[in-house]
Write an enzyme that holds these catalytic residues in place. Structure first.
Site, PDB file in Angstrom:
ATOM      1  CD  GLU A   1      -2.854   1.021   2.482  1.00 44.23           C
ATOM      2  OE1 GLU A   1      -2.871  -0.030   3.175  1.00 44.23           O
ATOM      3  OE2 GLU A   1      -3.695   1.923   2.600  1.00 44.23           O
TER       4      GLU A   1
ATOM      5  CG  ASN B   1      -9.320  -1.435   1.460  1.00 41.96           C
ATOM      6  OD1 ASN B   1      -8.868  -2.574   1.529  1.00 41.96           O
ATOM      7  ND2 ASN B   1      -9.241  -0.570   2.476  1.00 41.96           N
ATOM      8  CD  GLU B   2     -10.121  -2.950   5.841  1.00 46.13           C
ATOM      9  OE1 GLU B   2     -10.160  -1.921   6.534  1.00 46.13           O
ATOM     10  OE2 GLU B   2      -9.394  -3.928   6.090  1.00 46.13           O
TER      11      GLU B   2
ATOM     12  CE1 TYR C   1      -3.637  -6.486   8.653  1.00 48.16           C
ATOM     13  CE2 TYR C   1      -5.921  -5.826   8.323  1.00 48.16           C
ATOM     14  CZ  TYR C   1      -4.613  -5.870   7.891  1.00 48.16           C
ATOM     15  OH  TYR C   1      -4.267  -5.292   6.690  1.00 48.16           O
TER      16      TYR C   1
ATOM     17  CD  GLU D   1      -5.985  -4.839   3.788  1.00 44.39           C
ATOM     18  OE1 GLU D   1      -5.915  -4.579   5.006  1.00 44.39           O
ATOM     19  OE2 GLU D   1      -6.364  -4.016   2.938  1.00 44.39           O
TER      20      GLU D   1
ATOM     21  CD  GLN E   1       0.291  -2.547   3.757  1.00 41.04           C
ATOM     22  OE1 GLN E   1       1.104  -1.940   3.084  1.00 41.04           O
ATOM     23  NE2 GLN E   1      -0.820  -1.948   4.204  1.00 41.04           N
TER      24      GLN E   1
HETATM   25  O1  AHR Z   1      -2.987  -2.912   6.009  1.00 39.60           O
HETATM   26  C1  AHR Z   1      -3.267  -1.772   6.754  1.00 39.60           C
HETATM   27  C2  AHR Z   1      -4.728  -1.339   6.640  1.00 39.60           C
HETATM   28  O2  AHR Z   1      -5.533  -2.317   7.232  1.00 39.60           O
HETATM   29  C3  AHR Z   1      -5.290  -1.215   5.267  1.00 39.60           C
HETATM   30  O3  AHR Z   1      -5.034   0.004   4.689  1.00 39.60           O
HETATM   31  C4  AHR Z   1      -6.761  -1.390   5.480  1.00 39.60           C
HETATM   32  O4  AHR Z   1      -7.402  -1.960   4.384  1.00 39.60           O
HETATM   33  C5  AHR Z   1      -6.839  -2.250   6.726  1.00 39.60           C
HETATM   34  O5  AHR Z   1      -7.695  -1.726   7.671  1.00 39.60           O
END
Ligand code: AHR
Length: 491
Positions: free
Chosen positions: A26, A171-172, A242, A290, A341
């Protein structure tokens, strides 16, 4: 107590897509600027790419790379990032509260992908961008016709189309933190219209819908509406995930695999139910586009917090390995996954202007992506268990296995989730025979909090041993808090 892992080569779960070893880069912090791309650095090649970073990335063997965001993309105008660098505008960047110089853009990204041998996967702006901008981006990248945007690409020095195969729409979009957040209905409508015109420009592209990142919101409705509105325009439903050991509770952290399994299984179930209800015959896969360990908001200044320069330890490496085990076990539905990432920003590679070191999570990624075969096996394993919070009877070993059909190679991936105990395990082949020694590759370090750094780059590393084995079985002791990959040729 003896633990058992039994492998039957005939019990197959399905084909593994190599794209489960994908990456994500990113425009954020030092991912590109000061990481991958540093024109003027003595370490950079003639196009400005850091050669040490490229070499490290090549080791990870990533077949697909998502770009340019992330939250960044929801305010990004791709036209700002093409053409002569000196003419590109600097813009306020709202997602990460900085200024985007646009020195790196679409063509630099494609060059980067070619250098690390990865397929580009571009996400279009479905935040404050419109479908005209999205379809223009497809034309700019992929058209071979005599049209204005294809000619603009040629004028920028790229005669041949880039042939970008994977395109994500937004995205999201399910998060209030996103520029241009959308309700389930708004996104399903927008997705369909974006997808339609992008496909009309290039019918060969594969499309990804942004399905779930906010697991506390209405994700069932989102998937239902997407598949109601655009069943023929979705190739992948993208989910984000995450994790982290915020509570500093090792056992609970090791049980995070259950939450991941739960989410993948729920998404599989929703897709299957909608396919049945709507009689959708075409495949719709899951892309975990992600995922990673991320503690969020570390550092005392805004810049530090927004650079997301996470340092990883051994327990994080175990968790990354468990994610791959889950993707392998769900190979039938998970056809892409992108670690978020790749460089400096929540990443396996960490740079300074002069150097880099490999974070702990680099090692499971490299081992898995290199040893993984093309068929996921349905492994039986039993033995020691542990409890965490209200979860009980969790198997201490977390296991997956793959077969490389062409090379006739077996790979068994094992995470020992015990902090203290070595686990003696009998490994048996139900069909076939081992041919020659089994190679054991083990990731470990002095303790679960061990980290790599510029001063101690190998605190957590990989050790290789050759094991003499019987034709059908052997006993192996998995070290405490370790990841082991057992690789063997088969007869
Ligand atoms: O990867 C960091 C961030 O995490 C990204 O920009 C977003 O899509 C997610 O919340």
């Amino acid at each position: 107590m003896m633990n058992y892992i039994k492998i039957d080569l005939d019990r197959q779960l399905g084909h593994i897509h190599p794209n489960i070893f994908g990456g994500f880069a990113e425009h954020l912090g030092r991912c590109f600027y000061g990481g991958i791309y540093e024109p003027g650095s003595p370490l950079a090649d003639e196009q400005g790419f850091r050669t040490d970073v490229l070499d490290a990335l090549c080791r990870l063997n990533m077949p697909v790379m998502r770009y340019p965001g992330g939250n960044f993309v929801s305010g990004y105008r791709w036209m700002d990032g093409v053409g002569p660098v000196e003419a590109r505008p600097a813009r306020p960047e709202l997602a990460w509260e900085t200024v985007e110089l646009n020195h790196f853009g679409t063509n630099e990204f494609i060059q980067f992908c070619r250098k690390v041998n990865t397929e580009p996967y571009i996400v279009v702006n479905c935040g404050d961008g419109d479908m005209r901008e999205a379809r223009d981006w497809v034309e700019y990248c992929n058209s071979a016709q005599n049209t204005a945007l294809a000619n603009l690409r040629r004028q920028h020095g790229f005669d041949a189309p880039h042939n970008v195969k994977y395109w994500g729409i937004g995205n999201e979009v399910d998060g209030e933190w996103q520029i241009g957040y959308k309700t389930p209905e708004e996104y399903a409508r927008a997705y369909k219209e974006f997808a339609k015109v992008m496909r009309w420009v290039d019918p060969s592209i594969k499309l990804l819908a942004s399905a779930i990142s906010n697991w506390r919101a209405e994700f069932v409705e989102r998937i239902q509406l997407l598949l109601d509105h655009a069943p023929n325009l979705i190739d992948y439903l993208a989910i984000h995930w995450y994790v982290g050991n915020q509570e500093n509770d090792f056992a609970k952290y090791m049980a995070v695999s259950e939450l991941l399994e739960e989410r993948i299984s729920a998404t599989e179930g929703l897709i299957n139910a909608m396919k049945l209800q709507r009689n959708i015959q075409r495949p719709i896969a899951i892309a975990v586009d992600e995922w990673n360990v991320w503690y969020r908001a570390r550092g005392s200044t805004l810049a530090e917090r927004n650079n997301l320069e996470e340092k990883y330890n051994l327990e994080d490496a175990l968790v990354v390995a468990m994610h791959f085990n889950a993707f392998i076990r769900h190979a039938r539905s998970v056809k892409m996954a992108n670690i978020a990432q790749i460089v400096n920003v929540i990443a396996p590679i960490f740079t300074s202007p002069e150097d880099l070191f490999l974070q702990t999570i680099f090692h499971p990624f490299e081992l898995y992506s290199r040893a993984c075969g093309n068929i996921a096996l349905d492994v039986f394993w039993t033995g020691d268990t542990f409890s965490a919070g209200d979860q009980t009877a969790l198997r201490t070993l977390d296991v997956s296995a793959t077969l490389d059909e062409e090379a006739r190679k077996l790979a068994v991936f094992v995470v020992n989730r015990s902090e203290k105990d070595a686990i003696e395990t009998s490994i048996t082949l139900d069909s076939g025979h081992f041919a020659g020694p089994v190679q054991a590759h083990t990731i470990n370090g002095p303790d679960i909090k061990a980290e790599n750094s510029f001063d101690h780059p190998d605190a957590v590393g990989v050790f290789k041993t050759d094991l003499k084995v019987e034709r059908k079985d052997f006993v192996y002791t998995f070290e405490p808090h370790s990841v082991t990959v057992l690789v063997s040729a088969l007869e």
